[in-house]
Design a protein around this motif. Structure first.
Motif, mmCIF file in Angstrom:
data_model
loop_
_atom_site.group_PDB
_atom_site.id
_atom_site.type_symbol
_atom_site.label_atom_id
_atom_site.label_comp_id
_atom_site.label_asym_id
_atom_site.label_seq_id
_atom_site.Cartn_x
_atom_site.Cartn_y
_atom_site.Cartn_z
ATOM 1 N N TRP A 11 35.340 49.789 38.114
ATOM 2 C CA TRP A 11 35.357 50.953 39.014
ATOM 3 C C TRP A 11 36.663 51.744 38.967
ATOM 4 C CZ3 TRP A 11 38.848 51.676 42.951
ATOM 5 C CH2 TRP A 11 39.604 50.558 43.328
ATOM 6 N N MET A 17 35.692 56.018 34.046
ATOM 7 C CA MET A 17 35.318 57.197 34.834
ATOM 8 C C MET A 17 34.949 58.367 33.921
ATOM 9 S SD MET A 17 38.175 57.342 37.858
ATOM 10 C CE MET A 17 39.002 55.810 38.274
ATOM 11 N N ARG A 20 31.438 58.011 32.963
ATOM 12 C CA ARG A 20 30.549 58.273 34.105
ATOM 13 C C ARG A 20 30.445 59.766 34.405
ATOM 14 N NH1 ARG A 20 33.418 54.749 38.296
ATOM 15 N NH2 ARG A 20 34.623 53.777 36.643
ATOM 16 N N VAL A 21 31.571 60.490 34.286
ATOM 17 C CA VAL A 21 31.556 61.942 34.494
ATOM 18 C C VAL A 21 30.691 62.618 33.431
ATOM 19 C CG1 VAL A 21 32.955 64.060 34.423
ATOM 20 C CG2 VAL A 21 33.778 62.068 35.696
ATOM 21 N N ALA A 24 27.070 61.994 34.042
ATOM 22 C CA ALA A 24 26.626 62.785 35.201
ATOM 23 C C ALA A 24 26.453 64.255 34.818
ATOM 24 C CB ALA A 24 27.628 62.648 36.349
ATOM 25 N N TYR A 32 24.479 50.624 35.441
ATOM 26 C CA TYR A 32 25.925 50.366 35.539
ATOM 27 C C TYR A 32 26.165 48.872 35.757
ATOM 28 C CZ TYR A 32 30.717 50.505 37.313
ATOM 29 O OH TYR A 32 32.060 50.283 37.493
ATOM 30 N N THR A 159 40.130 62.211 35.413
ATOM 31 C CA THR A 159 39.937 60.878 36.008
ATOM 32 C C THR A 159 41.268 60.247 36.428
ATOM 33 O OG1 THR A 159 39.910 59.864 33.818
ATOM 34 C CG2 THR A 159 37.793 60.495 34.737
ATOM 35 N N SER A 194 29.664 66.040 39.440
ATOM 36 C CA SER A 194 29.848 64.952 38.471
ATOM 37 C C SER A 194 31.207 64.275 38.633
ATOM 38 C CB SER A 194 29.724 65.498 37.040
ATOM 39 O OG SER A 194 30.708 66.485 36.794
ATOM 40 N N LYS A 197 31.598 62.732 42.691
ATOM 41 C CA LYS A 197 30.837 61.508 42.956
ATOM 42 C C LYS A 197 31.309 60.331 42.103
ATOM 43 C CE LYS A 197 26.572 63.175 44.990
ATOM 44 N NZ LYS A 197 25.103 63.177 44.922
ATOM 45 N N THR A 198 32.125 60.604 41.101
ATOM 46 C CA THR A 198 32.586 59.539 40.198
ATOM 47 C C THR A 198 33.948 58.997 40.598
ATOM 48 O OG1 THR A 198 31.341 60.409 38.311
ATOM 49 C CG2 THR A 198 33.222 59.010 37.802
#
Length: 219
Positions: A11, A17, A20-21, A24, A32, A159, A194, A197-198
């Motif tokens: 995380w 990150m 994940r971005v 998204a 995940y 990030t 995106s 929320k990440t």
């Protein structure tokens, strides 16, 4: 056949990150899986036997490693929405150059800031502020690093925003005062769902970094 996308991650990882971005931005559904880096899963060791690190994207059973490579892969495979790299070869090369700069400079120097004491710590602080100055100059008056739209370099750098409070606290400086353009850019990026929320809470990341520092320095 439905596509199967799995992300092995942690995380607090600014590298994870990024992935994940990017996922998204493209609207890709994925599974995940949080990794315990003190007790790495067999799947992680199997999928990334060379570096044994997160993040790892597993797409239909095939692993892709290293965050910037993963983001480029995502951009190439799911190319029907939200392009991250520009179509112009020169602009694409520039985006990759600056993303590489962030990897080589921001991460290593930021790490020294929270994991060292004394002279080494002071040197890291000066270096980090110089690095941010260079990045601020590259950003200039543009809304995003690539120009008018959120892109590859923004994904690579934004990030780290979740770690800014940790950098500021350990370094005893204010990003807002030292580099207002970087902060304005980061807040602009945070308006994107995106990104918002990440990125985890900065205080939570600071507490995570504090735990790492105590382990590193034996405090």
């Amino acid at each position: 056949m439905a596509e199967k996308v799995v992300l092995l991650d942690l995380w607090a990882s600014m590298f994870g990150m990024r992935v994940r971005v990017a996922l998204a931005e493209k609207g890709i559904k994925y599974e995940y899986r949080e990794e315990d880096l003190k007790n790495k899963s067999d799947l992680l060791l199997q999928m990334n036997p060379v570096h044994k690190k997160i993040p790892v994207l597993i797409h239909n059973g095939k692993p892709i490693c290293e965050s910037l490579i993963i983001v480029q892969y995502i951009d190439e495979v799911w190319n029907d929405k939200s392009p991250l790299l520009p179509s112009d070869p020169y602009k694409r090369a520039q985006a990759r150059f600056w993303a590489d700069f962030v990897d080589k400079k921001v991460y290593d120097t930021g790490r020294k800031l929270w994991s060292t004491k004394g002279e080494e710590h002071e040197t890291a602080k000066k270096e980090l502020l110089e690095i941010f100055k260079t990045l601020e100059e590259e950003l200039g008056e543009k809304p995003y690093f690539g120009g008018e739209t959120f892109g590859f370099m923004d994904v690579a750098f934004v990030t780290f925003y979740s770690w800014f409070y940790a950098f500021e606290t350990f370094g005893e400086f204010s990003m807002e005062a030292e580099h207002p353009k970087i902060i304005a850019w980061a807040k602009r990026c945070m308006q994107k769902e995106s990104v918002a929320k990440t990125l985890p809470d900065q205080q939570k990341v600071y507490e995570f970094a504090l735990g790492l520092r105590k382990r590193f320095l034996g405090e």
